[in-house]
Design a protein around this motif. Structure first.
Motif, PDB file in Angstrom:
ATOM      1  N   VAL A   1       0.864  -1.178   0.000  1.00 22.21           N
ATOM      2  CA  VAL A   1       0.000   0.000   0.000  1.00 22.21           C
ATOM      3  C   VAL A   1       0.900   1.228   0.000  1.00 22.21           C
ATOM      4  N   GLN A   2       0.689   2.121  -0.969  1.00 22.49           N
ATOM      5  CA  GLN A   2       1.553   3.283  -1.108  1.00 22.49           C
ATOM      6  C   GLN A   2       0.783   4.586  -0.963  1.00 22.49           C
ATOM      7  N   GLY A   3       1.483   5.598  -0.438  1.00 23.70           N
ATOM      8  CA  GLY A   3       0.916   6.927  -0.307  1.00 23.70           C
ATOM      9  C   GLY A   3       1.472   7.858  -1.363  1.00 23.70           C
ATOM     10  N   PRO A   4       1.433   9.163  -1.108  1.00 34.12           N
ATOM     11  CA  PRO A   4       1.973  10.133  -2.072  1.00 34.12           C
ATOM     12  C   PRO A   4       3.464   9.908  -2.325  1.00 34.12           C
ATOM     13  N   PHE A   5       3.894  10.225  -3.554  1.00 34.09           N
ATOM     14  CA  PHE A   5       5.297  10.120  -3.969  1.00 34.09           C
ATOM     15  C   PHE A   5       5.806   8.678  -3.871  1.00 34.09           C
ATOM     16  N   ALA A   6       4.873   7.713  -4.026  1.00 31.66           N
ATOM     17  CA  ALA A   6       5.222   6.283  -4.071  1.00 31.66           C
ATOM     18  C   ALA A   6       5.915   5.798  -2.798  1.00 31.66           C
ATOM     19  N   THR A   7       5.608   6.426  -1.663  1.00 29.17           N
ATOM     20  CA  THR A   7       6.165   5.966  -0.395  1.00 29.17           C
ATOM     21  C   THR A   7       5.276   4.860   0.167  1.00 29.17           C
ATOM     22  N   ASP A   8       5.901   3.817   0.675  1.00 29.60           N
ATOM     23  CA  ASP A   8       5.148   2.680   1.193  1.00 29.60           C
ATOM     24  C   ASP A   8       4.496   3.023   2.522  1.00 29.60           C
ATOM     25  N   VAL A   9       3.188   2.821   2.592  1.00 28.17           N
ATOM     26  CA  VAL A   9       2.445   2.996   3.832  1.00 28.17           C
ATOM     27  C   VAL A   9       2.430   1.702   4.623  1.00 28.17           C
ATOM     28  N   ALA A  10       2.242   0.592   3.929  1.00 22.31           N
ATOM     29  CA  ALA A  10       2.193  -0.712   4.586  1.00 22.31           C
ATOM     30  C   ALA A  10       2.562  -1.784   3.577  1.00 22.31           C
ATOM     31  N   GLN A  11       3.091  -2.883   4.096  1.00 20.95           N
ATOM     32  CA  GLN A  11       3.331  -4.081   3.306  1.00 20.95           C
ATOM     33  C   GLN A  11       2.789  -5.261   4.095  1.00 20.95           C
ATOM     34  N   MET A  12       2.273  -6.234   3.383  1.00 20.73           N
ATOM     35  CA  MET A  12       1.731  -7.411   4.070  1.00 20.73           C
ATOM     36  C   MET A  12       1.819  -8.633   3.174  1.00 20.73           C
ATOM     37  N   THR A  13       2.063  -9.783   3.813  1.00 17.47           N
ATOM     38  CA  THR A  13       2.193 -11.036   3.073  1.00 17.47           C
ATOM     39  C   THR A  13       1.466 -12.148   3.802  1.00 17.47           C
ATOM     40  N   SER A  14       1.157 -13.203   3.035  1.00 16.81           N
ATOM     41  CA  SER A  14       0.706 -14.470   3.593  1.00 16.81           C
ATOM     42  C   SER A  14       1.298 -15.580   2.738  1.00 16.81           C
ATOM     43  N   ASP A  15       1.904 -16.573   3.387  1.00 12.10           N
ATOM     44  CA  ASP A  15       2.481 -17.700   2.656  1.00 12.10           C
ATOM     45  C   ASP A  15       1.531 -18.890   2.595  1.00 12.10           C
ATOM     46  N   GLY A  16       0.276 -18.657   2.970  1.00 10.69           N
ATOM     47  CA  GLY A  16      -0.713 -19.728   2.982  1.00 10.69           C
ATOM     48  C   GLY A  16      -0.983 -20.262   4.372  1.00 10.69           C
ATOM     49  N   GLU A  17      -0.031 -20.051   5.297  1.00 10.79           N
ATOM     50  CA  GLU A  17      -0.192 -20.514   6.677  1.00 10.79           C
ATOM     51  C   GLU A  17      -0.069 -19.375   7.683  1.00 10.79           C
ATOM     52  N   HIS A  18       0.821 -18.433   7.426  1.00 12.43           N
ATOM     53  CA  HIS A  18       1.052 -17.325   8.344  1.00 12.43           C
ATOM     54  C   HIS A  18       1.006 -15.994   7.593  1.00 12.43           C
TER      55      HIS A  18
END
Length: 350
Positions: free
Chosen positions: A109-126
């Motif tokens: 998820v990015q905000g203005p000027f392509a700065t990352d607001v959040a990152q999130m992952t799931s590998d299927g278990e966690h």
């Protein structure tokens, strides 16, 4: 004798007047009825016909893609106060999503000027979530298990100390993103197929009509009636009962299109409610049709997220990504919240 005749004629005159009024008044009233036009909701046509086999094929035609990567618009909505008619919407953000079967996702998820607001992952278990923007006290790294149930995670500062009672929008955003579960997106954006021959599952088809807003004209207040097919996925529960697992909604206007998918828990409560937009051509070759917009609502988790692909024809399809691409590491040194550790009971002191 004259008095008797006078009373007789007076009585008859009154009866005649009453009789005339009883005839005249309804007629007069009818002549002055004001007729107001009543707009009848229009049934959208033509309605396509299909049987259960064709409905199952319409779903399975959407599950051939193994992986998707593309730029997206992300609209998040906190529905914690939906029961009182209040829903907190957050401004649409840019981002990217990478999905791979089975159950893997990496969302940025990015905000203005392509700065990352959040990152999130799931590998299927966690799953793992990194909140990267905002005041230092709001930044965090959350980890947990997909199938676990956790209480709603809150952060300090949900109210602005300088303005009594006024919510702090930054804290609200952090709360919302921290409670988002990336694994919920995989089942919504990468549908699980229907195996009509799977043991222990049954499918029932029915017809349904729903009154909806007319979206063909902007700002229209008109309503229309749209025809749907339901396809219910049922699991026998013994004693003649059955449990509803999934309900597929198929729009029948001008063809058959999967428009909505609902899933239910063991008690029949709604768990997820996914709506699908119109089909678009994905990939450079344009031979894959997928919904370009997907809205996922989690009533029990109090949020709604809408993912819209910015350029479906530029999306990368069917690439193989390594497993470690879906395991987010805390390379920023953020304060960590391990939800599994927090659930474990504290051992008694000796």
């Amino acid at each position: 004798m004259q008095n008797h005749n006078a009373r007789f004629w007076a009585t008859n005159a009154r009866l005649a007047i009453l009789l005339a009024l009883s005839i005249f008044l309804p007629v007069a009233t009818a002549c002055h009825i004001v007729k107001k036009p009543v707009e009848v909701e229009k049934l959208l046509t033509p309605l396509a016909e299909a049987n259960s086999i064709q409905l199952i094929a319409a779903v399975n035609n959407l599950v051939a893609v193994r992986s998707i990567h593309g730029r997206v618009d992300i609209q998040f909505e906190d529905t914690s106060f939906a029961t009182s008619g209040i829903a907190e919407k957050y401004r649409t953000a840019d981002g990217s999503v990478t999905l791979q079967r089975p159950g893997k996702v990496y969302l940025i998820v990015q905000g203005p000027f392509a700065t990352d607001v959040a990152q999130m992952t799931s590998d299927g278990e966690h799953f793992r979530i990194a909140i990267l923007k905002g005041d230092e006290k709001y930044r965090r790294f959350v980890r947990g298990t997909n199938n676990a149930v956790y209480p709603r995670l809150e952060v300090d500062g949900s109210a602005d100390p300088g303005k009594k009672g006024k919510p702090n929008s930054e804290a609200q955003t952090v709360n919302a993103l921290s409670n988002l579960r990336p694994q919920h997106l995989t089942d919504a954006l990468l549908l699980n197929p229907i195996d009509s021959h799977a043991a222990g599952l049954m499918y029932a088809q029915s017809e349904f009509f729903e009154s909806e807003k007319d979206t063909s004209q902007p700002n229209s207040k008109r309503r229309v009636v749209r025809g749907y097919y339901f396809l219910d996925e049922l699991q026998p529960a013994g004693d003649g009962a059955a449990r509803l697992l999934r309900r597929f909604w198929f729009d029948r206007v001008n063809g058959i299109r999967l428009a909505r998918l609902q899933t239910f828990d063991a008690k029949g409560a709604l768990v997820t409610d996914v709506t699908y937009g119109e089909l678009r051509k994905f990939g450079t070759e344009g031979n894959v049709l997928l919904p370009a917009q997907v809205s996922l609502t989690r009533p029990q988790d109090h949020y709604k997220i809408t993912i819209t692909y910015q350029a479906p024809d530029a999306a990368n399809l069917d690439r193989d990504y390594p497993a470690e691409a879906f395991v987010l590491e805390n390379k920023w040194g953020l304060k960590e919240a391990d939800l599994d550790a927090e659930k474990q009971p504290v051992p008694p002191k000796n």
